[in-house]
Design a protein around this motif. Sequence first.
Motif, PDB file in Angstrom:
ATOM      1  N   ASP A  38       0.806  -1.215   0.000  1.00  0.00           N
ATOM      2  CA  ASP A  38       0.000   0.000   0.000  1.00  0.00           C
ATOM      3  C   ASP A  38       0.846   1.274   0.000  1.00  0.00           C
ATOM      4  O   ASP A  38       0.346   2.353   0.254  1.00  0.00           O
ATOM      5  N   LYS A  40       2.699   3.274  -2.639  1.00  0.00           N
ATOM      6  CA  LYS A  40       2.849   3.360  -4.092  1.00  0.00           C
ATOM      7  C   LYS A  40       4.296   3.607  -4.523  1.00  0.00           C
ATOM      8  O   LYS A  40       4.762   3.051  -5.517  1.00  0.00           O
ATOM      9  N   GLN A  79      -4.848  -0.043  -2.205  1.00  0.00           N
ATOM     10  CA  GLN A  79      -5.157   1.016  -1.250  1.00  0.00           C
ATOM     11  C   GLN A  79      -5.043   0.475   0.174  1.00  0.00           C
ATOM     12  O   GLN A  79      -5.292  -0.698   0.424  1.00  0.00           O
ATOM     13  N   ARG A  80      -4.680   1.349   1.103  1.00  0.00           N
ATOM     14  CA  ARG A  80      -4.560   0.940   2.497  1.00  0.00           C
ATOM     15  C   ARG A  80      -5.894   0.380   3.009  1.00  0.00           C
ATOM     16  O   ARG A  80      -5.915  -0.560   3.799  1.00  0.00           O
ATOM     17  N   SER A  81      -7.009   0.931   2.537  1.00  0.00           N
ATOM     18  CA  SER A  81      -8.327   0.440   2.965  1.00  0.00           C
ATOM     19  C   SER A  81      -8.557  -1.007   2.540  1.00  0.00           C
ATOM     20  O   SER A  81      -9.365  -1.710   3.148  1.00  0.00           O
ATOM     21  N   GLU A  82      -7.855  -1.467   1.500  1.00  0.00           N
ATOM     22  CA  GLU A  82      -7.962  -2.858   1.055  1.00  0.00           C
ATOM     23  C   GLU A  82      -6.944  -3.752   1.762  1.00  0.00           C
ATOM     24  O   GLU A  82      -6.940  -4.959   1.576  1.00  0.00           O
TER      25      GLU A  82
END
Length: 123
Positions: A38, A40, A79-82
């Motif tokens: 996460d 990039k 993404q960090r949320s994933e």
Amino acid sequence: MTLHANASCPCVAEALACLQATKLGILMGIRSITLMGDLKTIIKKCQAADMDKSIVGAIIRDIQSCKSQFQEIIFWFIQRSENIQAHKLAKEALVKGEKMYLVRDVPICNEVALEEEWPRNLD
């Protein structure tokens, strides 16, 4: 999960995690691997073929040198949320101060945490 006491910043920690995953894939004899992260910046550096001169350059070069051991290696930004589960595992490792490898398995305590996050449909 591996503890790295000398990681000076999140970029270094992410690069070390990527290197550790790459080496683990080689040791396990995996021919095709997808490494997700996460951060990039690190994912782009791992995908690039040019020489990196940043603070994580030596780690990126080590990762690049391992690429030939695989038929296919993919570095994938998420993404960090994933990536919630990875962060929970990392925090757990920090609290316990131990390292552990997970292969197609999740500790029971984390399965419970996931069930709490994803409530079931009560139809």
